[in-house]
Design a protein around this motif. Structure first.
Motif, PDB file in Angstrom:
ATOM      1  N   ARG A  71       2.693   8.065   3.265  1.00 14.97           N
ATOM      2  CA  ARG A  71       2.260   7.425   4.504  1.00 14.97           C
ATOM      3  C   ARG A  71       3.056   6.149   4.783  1.00 14.97           C
ATOM      4  N   GLY A  72       4.331   6.185   4.467  1.00 17.69           N
ATOM      5  CA  GLY A  72       5.221   5.080   4.800  1.00 17.69           C
ATOM      6  C   GLY A  72       5.194   3.908   3.859  1.00 17.69           C
ATOM      7  N   ARG A  73       4.590   4.062   2.676  1.00 18.32           N
ATOM      8  CA  ARG A  73       4.516   2.940   1.750  1.00 18.32           C
ATOM      9  C   ARG A  73       4.689   3.406   0.319  1.00 18.32           C
ATOM     10  N   THR A  74       5.298   2.561  -0.504  1.00 13.82           N
ATOM     11  CA  THR A  74       5.459   2.861  -1.920  1.00 13.82           C
ATOM     12  C   THR A  74       4.245   2.343  -2.698  1.00 13.82           C
ATOM     13  N   ALA A  75       4.184   2.733  -3.976  1.00 13.66           N
ATOM     14  CA  ALA A  75       3.110   2.221  -4.827  1.00 13.66           C
ATOM     15  C   ALA A  75       3.206   0.702  -4.963  1.00 13.66           C
ATOM     16  N   LEU A  76       4.407   0.157  -5.022  1.00 12.58           N
ATOM     17  CA  LEU A  76       4.563  -1.288  -5.128  1.00 12.58           C
ATOM     18  C   LEU A  76       4.050  -1.984  -3.877  1.00 12.58           C
ATOM     19  N   TRP A  77       4.286  -1.380  -2.715  1.00 10.16           N
ATOM     20  CA  TRP A  77       3.742  -1.945  -1.477  1.00 10.16           C
ATOM     21  C   TRP A  77       2.220  -1.976  -1.527  1.00 10.16           C
ATOM     22  N   MET A  78       1.613  -0.913  -2.062  1.00 14.11           N
ATOM     23  CA  MET A  78       0.156  -0.871  -2.202  1.00 14.11           C
ATOM     24  C   MET A  78      -0.338  -2.021  -3.069  1.00 14.11           C
ATOM     25  N   ALA A  79       0.323  -2.244  -4.195  1.00 17.74           N
ATOM     26  CA  ALA A  79      -0.084  -3.320  -5.097  1.00 17.74           C
ATOM     27  C   ALA A  79       0.075  -4.681  -4.435  1.00 17.74           C
ATOM     28  N   ALA A  80       1.189  -4.877  -3.712  1.00 23.64           N
ATOM     29  CA  ALA A  80       1.417  -6.148  -3.036  1.00 23.64           C
ATOM     30  C   ALA A  80       0.378  -6.380  -1.948  1.00 23.64           C
ATOM     31  N   PHE A  81       0.086  -5.355  -1.157  1.00 25.22           N
ATOM     32  CA  PHE A  81      -0.900  -5.480  -0.080  1.00 25.22           C
ATOM     33  C   PHE A  81      -2.266  -5.858  -0.644  1.00 25.22           C
TER      34      PHE A  81
END
Length: 320
Positions: A71-81
């Motif tokens: 959905r346009g995001r990496t796992a790292l983006w999830m953690a940062a968000f």
């Protein structure tokens, strides 16, 4: 894969992503490290947002691509968000790229600059940093959230109106003084007051006004926010005791929608400023409404209704 298949992820509940032994058991039983989680699909993504760094590290070793997008995001983006600094470090140690652009131009690294650990990743160049407007928004979140503090708001609704005084909002709602109402009795047992759902508080604050109802949903309804928002913007919310918060954003008398989103639900094509706001106020819907309307509250008194300015709405269908 069937929900009862013993080789899948179905047995891992919301809290299971912190249980390293359970995750290893699932992997040993044949669970796919790259997919198969109900709704969210990628195990690493859900672990990054709500798991432990040990589980994140274990899954990161097993996946085909630690920077795979969902959905346009990496796992790292999830953690940062989600502000999961520990999980973000585990992912970077496994090779994830903190400066990979996605989601409105927000790389995980840029998003982290607005979060609880702005020095989490070395910045490759000054140009990658936050813009003045983004830095100001992050600074306001760091001021506003602790200023409001922790208070019980289950069952409360409010509307935050930009650039409109309490007197003007009262006139737009055609409200009248509720001097005959025992407000203490409303707090104690609102169900015993016949028109409790029509009683609300209103307070002038820097940037506009706050309309609040500590015992009901009326001030979050379309009928209220559409009437107070002509020529301005209004953010409303209701903290439903049955679970979850919802509300409306209205501009010029029309409903725009409701925010904030979670790391999973925020669309990948929304404007960058909306992604930032959802990140900054992801666990603070009250502060989100105040910030969205540009209200600079110094404490929670206007929200919990201690202003003493109580009014009565005229009888209408405010849900329409």
């Amino acid at each position: 894969m069937a929900a009862t298949d013993d080789v899948g992820w179905w047995i891992v509940g919301y809290d299971g992503w912190t249980d390293l032994d359970l995750i290893r058991d699932r992997l040993a039983a044949g669970a796919d490290p790259n997919s198969g989680v109900h709704i969210f699909d990628r195990p690493l993504h859900i672990a990054a947002e709500q798991g432990s760094p040990e589980v994140v590290a274990e899954l990161a070793m097993r996946v085909d691509n630690v920077d795979a997008e969902h959905r346009g995001r990496t796992a790292l983006w999830m953690a940062a968000f989600a502000g999961r600094v520990d999980n973000a470090r585990a992912l970077v140690a496994a090779g994830a790229d903190p400066w990979r652009l996605m989601m409105g131009g927000w790389s995980p690294g840029r998003l982290s600059l607005a979060g609880p650990a702005p020095g989490l990743f070395p910045i490759p160049s000054p140009e990658i940093g936050l813009s003045p407007a983004e830095a100001a928004a992050a600074a306001e979140a760091r001021r506003l959230i602790p200023a409001l503090g922790d208070f019980y708001y289950e069952g409360l609704s409010l509307a935050c109106v930009a650039d409109v005084s309490a007197a003007d909002a009262t006139a737009r709602l055609e409200a009248t003084p509720a001097d005959d109402v025992d407000i203490d009795a409303l707090y104690e047992a609102c169900w015993n007051i016949p028109d409790a759902d029509m009683i609300f508080g209103i307070t002038d604050v820097p940037g506009g006004c706050v309309i609040t109802q500590p015992w009901g949903y009326t001030t979050s309804t379309p009928g209220v926010v559409k009437r107070v928002s002509p020529g301005t913007i209004c953010y409303s919310m209701y903290a439903n005791p049955k679970g979850g918060s919802g509300g409306y954003i209205a501009r010029d008398g029309g409903i725009l929608g409701w925010e904030p989103h979670s790391a999973y639900t925020i669309p990948s094509d929304v404007p960058a400023r909306e992604i930032l706001a959802a990140h900054l106020y992801r666990t603070n819907p009250v502060a989100f409404c105040c910030a969205g309307a540009g209200l600079r509250l110094v404490d929670a008194r206007p929200i919990i209704g201690s202003s003493g300015n109580w009014l009565r709405l005229p009888e209408r269908d405010y849900t329409a």
